[in-house]
Structure formats: structure tokens, C-alpha cells
Design an enzyme around this catalytic site. Structure first.
Site, PDB file in Angstrom:
ATOM      1  N   HIS A  43       0.843  -1.190   0.000  1.00 27.40           N
ATOM      2  CA  HIS A  43       0.000   0.000   0.000  1.00 27.40           C
ATOM      3  C   HIS A  43       0.881   1.244   0.000  1.00 27.40           C
ATOM      4  O   HIS A  43       1.765   1.379   0.828  1.00 27.40           O
ATOM      5  CB  HIS A  43      -0.908   0.020   1.230  1.00 27.40           C
ATOM      6  CG  HIS A  43      -2.072  -0.912   1.119  1.00 27.40           C
ATOM      7  ND1 HIS A  43      -3.230  -0.742   1.850  1.00 27.40           N
ATOM      8  CD2 HIS A  43      -2.268  -2.005   0.356  1.00 27.40           C
ATOM      9  CE1 HIS A  43      -4.078  -1.710   1.540  1.00 27.40           C
ATOM     10  NE2 HIS A  43      -3.520  -2.494   0.657  1.00 27.40           N
ATOM     11  N   TYR A  56      -8.693   5.619   7.827  1.00 25.83           N
ATOM     12  CA  TYR A  56      -8.749   5.985   9.249  1.00 25.83           C
ATOM     13  C   TYR A  56      -9.787   7.109   9.352  1.00 25.83           C
ATOM     14  O   TYR A  56      -9.557   8.199   8.825  1.00 25.83           O
ATOM     15  CB  TYR A  56      -7.392   6.492   9.740  1.00 25.83           C
ATOM     16  CG  TYR A  56      -6.353   5.401   9.925  1.00 25.83           C
ATOM     17  CD1 TYR A  56      -5.647   4.871   8.845  1.00 25.83           C
ATOM     18  CD2 TYR A  56      -6.069   4.902  11.198  1.00 25.83           C
ATOM     19  CE1 TYR A  56      -4.691   3.872   9.032  1.00 25.83           C
ATOM     20  CE2 TYR A  56      -5.118   3.904  11.390  1.00 25.83           C
ATOM     21  CZ  TYR A  56      -4.434   3.400  10.302  1.00 25.83           C
ATOM     22  OH  TYR A  56      -3.497   2.411  10.487  1.00 25.83           O
ATOM     23  N   LYS A  89       1.911  -0.046  15.101  1.00 21.98           N
ATOM     24  CA  LYS A  89       3.335  -0.128  15.440  1.00 21.98           C
ATOM     25  C   LYS A  89       3.739  -1.354  16.267  1.00 21.98           C
ATOM     26  O   LYS A  89       4.933  -1.670  16.359  1.00 21.98           O
ATOM     27  CB  LYS A  89       3.766   1.131  16.224  1.00 21.98           C
ATOM     28  CG  LYS A  89       3.852   2.369  15.390  1.00 21.98           C
ATOM     29  CD  LYS A  89       5.116   2.375  14.535  1.00 21.98           C
ATOM     30  CE  LYS A  89       5.031   3.294  13.360  1.00 21.98           C
ATOM     31  NZ  LYS A  89       4.703   2.656  12.088  1.00 21.98           N
ATOM     32  N   TYR A  95       4.561   6.474   9.974  1.00 24.99           N
ATOM     33  CA  TYR A  95       3.698   5.332   9.630  1.00 24.99           C
ATOM     34  C   TYR A  95       4.478   4.262   8.877  1.00 24.99           C
ATOM     35  O   TYR A  95       4.386   3.072   9.193  1.00 24.99           O
ATOM     36  CB  TYR A  95       2.492   5.811   8.815  1.00 24.99           C
ATOM     37  CG  TYR A  95       1.378   4.794   8.756  1.00 24.99           C
ATOM     38  CD1 TYR A  95       0.352   4.801   9.693  1.00 24.99           C
ATOM     39  CD2 TYR A  95       1.368   3.803   7.779  1.00 24.99           C
ATOM     40  CE1 TYR A  95      -0.651   3.846   9.666  1.00 24.99           C
ATOM     41  CE2 TYR A  95       0.368   2.844   7.737  1.00 24.99           C
ATOM     42  CZ  TYR A  95      -0.641   2.882   8.679  1.00 24.99           C
ATOM     43  OH  TYR A  95      -1.632   1.929   8.647  1.00 24.99           O
TER      44      TYR A  95
END
Ligand code: FAD
Ligand code: DHB
Length: 391
Positions: free
Chosen positions: A72, A201, A297, A385
Site C-alpha cells: 500500500h 482511518y 506499530k 507510519y
């Protein structure tokens, strides 16, 4: 039994550590309280940072991930009824993420250890660690009804947040830092086609929602909920109603429904123990730290810890050099605190807090608006990210 490194826990941290040590010619034994079937079927995280992907590939366990995982190049932040894309490669010099489920990583690592003749003992009971501040620490455990002892040069505590290694460190020798969040995530797996090409999100007055994926046929969705709620209170109709409301746009986007075949509630906390070492016990992964899942994470930090630890152990065995072992905790904690900050920031920006005022809600929207209009702020999100370069 004797080994160089005794590893407690066959999660991502313990299995990857065992694999990396093997590549350095260092012997280890992994002790796991659950069965192989159970660890290979537990549904957890799904996002791998660029550095984690590179590490799995470089060490020969990335083949299936490359074939079956999904690369992605961005995520969508959705608020005020509109989607805003954060493009990773253009913001981070070409970096991206891979969507590939944690239990698939587990399967690949177990298969690699078994193929290399690695020792993993499943279904051990009552494991306990001894003599941590000596040169020969030990793990005692029950297996198949007999008590065994594993003598080691070092012990790696990779037994997750509820494991026994962290509490085995005398309390005066450790400091713990905790933040509990007043909400959790309700996670589902659904048999449905993908509704989006990249993760969404969503910030909404009714609470956070996240659209992720596992395959073209199976989707992973989450919605903010009460951490003490019960899945029994969530019939499918209520889940869909909530997801539709929180993900609704003015742009005509549609969420595809399907058969929900897995439901679960995840509590959210931030937690760090310092230092991540006591004598010859080294903690790695969730045994040492927890992040709320919003920044994706947890698994990635576990991988980063054991990379540093395996290199430190390799320096010790190759040259008798103890410096990297002495530095392990400080090196790992720098990345841990960066990820703690990022996860806490994403969580605070995207969730509805029960005591929040309308003023606070407007501040969240102002911050989101800033993230999607300022390159500087978008870089901050994107580089964290996809994961900052490994130490
Ligand atoms: P773990 O995966 O917890 O592995 C520890 C292992 O040790 C387990 O197999 C356990 O059975 C074993 N063990 C424990 N105690 C003992 C003992 N006494 N003796 C022997 N073995 C023992 N992160 C995200 O980024 N996104 C997510 O969506 C997400 N979802 C999650 C959902 C859940 C329900 C949970 C619990 C975590 C989730 N996480 C998520 C976090 C992520 O999965 C973890 O950060 C990651 O699994 C950490 O790996 P680990 O190897 O350190 O610990
Ligand atoms: C997934 C989990 C996360 O915590 C996240 O931030 C993104 C995706 C997942 O399970 O797919």
C-alpha cells in the site's frame, strides 16, 4: 537442556529473534505456552513497515509475504464526510507499507525454524526464570508432565504483555510508564469484497473507525467502543449501522457488507518499562512496551527490538564485545518512545474522548485539516507510519 539463548514466547519477537540468531550461528530454544495451531490462528495486527518488510525479505522469510501481501502506497484520513489521501512514497523518498497478517508472519517464521531444525517447545506450563544476574540464567518449565530446566547464556523475554519475564525483574530495578485509554477497538473479519484500495482511518462524532483488508475476499474493520463492552451486545446489524454512520461520505462511497465471521474487543494502552534489561535477561516486544494500535506499530516495534538484540548477541559471540548488549536497552528505547509518541498522537487525533468538549472536537478537526494540507505535517505522519529507518 542447554542453549546459548533461551527465548520465552513464540510471538513475532521470539520467533524472529530465534531466526536471526540462527543466521548468526547462535543456538536458541523457544518455549511457548500455547500450541502451534493456536499461535498460527490468533488474529492480531496487519500492517508491516517498510523496515520490517525489508528485514523479512533479507533474511529469507519474505517469499510468501511478497506473493500474498498487499503493498500500500498510502492511507486515507476521513473526516467531515470527505477522504484525504496521504501518499507515502512522495512524502518519504519512496517508502511504503505491506498489509500482511501477523499470523501469516508467525506461520512463515515457524516453518523456517522447523525447516532449519530449530527447537520450539509448544505448550510449556509454569515457566519461571532464575539466576538472571549470573552468567548462567535458567528457565524451568513443565512439559508433557515433567519438570525441565533450560540453562542459558542469555534469556530473551519475548512473552508479551502478560508474560512472566518482566515481573521477574525486581521492582526496584525497573520503572514503568503507563497510559490507559477510555476506549477500545471492536474488530471484525468479514467475507466481503474490498470497499477501498487503501486503509481508511475515520474521525467521526460517534467515534473512530478503520477499514483494513486481509485479501480481496476478506476485510478487517475496527470501530471505537467501550473497552468493557461485550461482543454479545453487538449483533451484526448494530455493527453495520455504526460502521455506515462513521464512514459515511458526501462523495458517494459505499461500504460493502458481508458475513461477519470473527468479532473481538481490544483494550488500548500505552506502556513502557525501563530499562529493557536486567542482568542476562533482555526484554523485547510487548513484554517491554505496548502501543495503542492506531499507528500499527506493535508488531513492527517487536521486530525492531529483536533486530538490535540479535546484532548485539552476534557481536558478543563473534568478538566477546559486550558494548552493544550494554547499549541494547537505550538503543531500543529510542525507537520505542518515538513509536509511543506517534501512536498516542494518532489515537488522540482520531478518537472521541468521552469527556471531550466541542472545543476539543474542533481542535481535532483543525489538526486533521492541517495534516492533509501541510506537506510538513503530512511528512510527519507518513515517515512515522512507514517507519523511521532502523537503528
Ligand atoms: P506476543 O505476540 O504477545 O507473543 C508473546 C508470546 O508469548 C505468545 O505466543 C504467548 O502465548 C507467549 N507467552 C506468554 N506468556 C508465556 C509464558 N509464561 N510461557 C511461555 N510462553 C508465554 N498491533 C497492531 O499494530 N495492530 C493491531 O491491530 C493489533 N491488534 C492486536 C490485537 C490483540 C488482541 C493484541 C493482544 C495485540 C494486538 N496488536 C496489534 C499488537 C501486536 O499484535 C503485538 O505488538 C505483537 O504481537 C507483539 O509481539 P510479541 O512477540 O512481542 O508478543
Ligand atoms: C490493522 C491494524 C491496525 O492497528 C492498523 O492501524 C491498521 C491496520 C489491521 O489489522 O489490518
Amino acid at each position: 537442556m542447554r542453549t546459548q539463548v533461551g527465548i520465552l514466547g513464540a510471538g513475532p519477537a521470539g520467533l524472529l529473534l530465534s531466526h536471526l540468531l540462527h543466521l548468526e550461528g547462535i543456538d536458541s530454544v523457544v518455549l511457548e505456552s500455547r500450541s502451534r495451531q493456536e499461535i498460527e490462528a490468533t488474529i492480531r495486527a496487519g500492517v508491516l513497515e517498510q523496515g520490517t518488510v525489508d528485514l523479512l525479505k533479507a533474511t529469507g522469510v519474505g517469499e510468501r509475504m511478497e506473493r500474498e501481501g498487499f503493498l500500500h502506497n498510502g492511507i486515507y484520513l476521513r473526516f467531515g464526510g470527505r477522504s484525504h489521501r496521504i501518499d507515502f512514497p512522495s512524502l518519504t523518498g519512496g517508502r511504503a507499507i505491506m498489509v500482511y497478517a501477523q499470523h501469516e508472519v508467525i506461520k512463515d517464521l515457524v516453518a523456517a525454524r522447523v525447516a532449519a531444525g530449530g527447537r520450539i517447545v509448544f505448550e510449556v506450563k509454569d515457566a519461571a526464570v532464575y539466576d538472571l544476574d549470573t552468567r548462567e540464567p535458567k528457565i524451568r518449565f513443565h512439559h508433557d508432565g515433567t519438570l525441565s530446566e533450560l540453562a542459558c547464556d542469555f534469556i530473551a523475554g519475548c512473552d508479551g504483555f502478560h508474560g512472566i519475564t518482566r515481573p521477574s525483574i525486581p521492582s526496584r530495578m525497573r520503572s514503568e510508564f503507563t497510559r490507559l485509554y477510555p476506549f477500545g477497538w471492536f474488530g471484525i473479519l468479514v467475507e466481503a469484497p474490498a470497499s477501498t484500495d487503501e486503509l481508511i482511518y475515520a474521525h467521526h462524532e460517534r467515534g473512530f473507525a478503520l477499514v483494513s483488508t486481509r485479501s480481496p475476499q476478506i476485510q478487517r474493520l475496527y470501530l471505537q467502543c467501550d473497552p468493557n463492552d461485550d461482543v454479545k451486545n453487538w449483533p451484526d446489524s448494530r455493527i453495520w449501522e455504526e460502521l455506515h454512520a462513521r464512514l459515511e461520505t458526501t462523495e458517494g462511497w459505499r461500504l460493502a457488507e458481508g458475513r461477519i465471521f470473527q468479532k473481538g474487543i481490544i483494550a488500548m494502552r500505552s506502556f513502557v518499562v525501563e530499562p529493557m534489561r536486567y542482568g542476562r535477561l533482555f526484554l523485547a516486544g510487548d513484554a517491554a512496551h505496548i502501543v495503542p494500535p492506531t499507528g500499527a506499530k506493535g508488531l513492527n516495534l517487536a521486530a525492531a527490538d529483536v533486530r538490535v538484540l540479535s546484532q548485539a548477541l552476534a557481536a558478543f559471540y563473534a568478538r566477546g564485545d559486550e558494548q552493544a548488549l550494554k547499549d541494547y536497552s537505550a538503543t531500543a528505547l529510542r525507537r520505542v518512545w518515538r513509536a509511543e509518541h506517534f501512536s498516542s498522537w494518532m489515537t488522540s487525533m482520531l478518537h472521541r474522548f468521552h469527556d471531550e468538549t466541542t472545543f476539543h472536537h474542533r481542535l481535532q478537526l483543525a489538526e486533521l485539516e492541517y495534516v492533509v494540507t501541510s506537506r510538513a505535517k503530512a511528512v510527519t505522519l507518513a515517515e512515522n507510519y512507514v517507519g523511521l529507518p532502523l537503528a
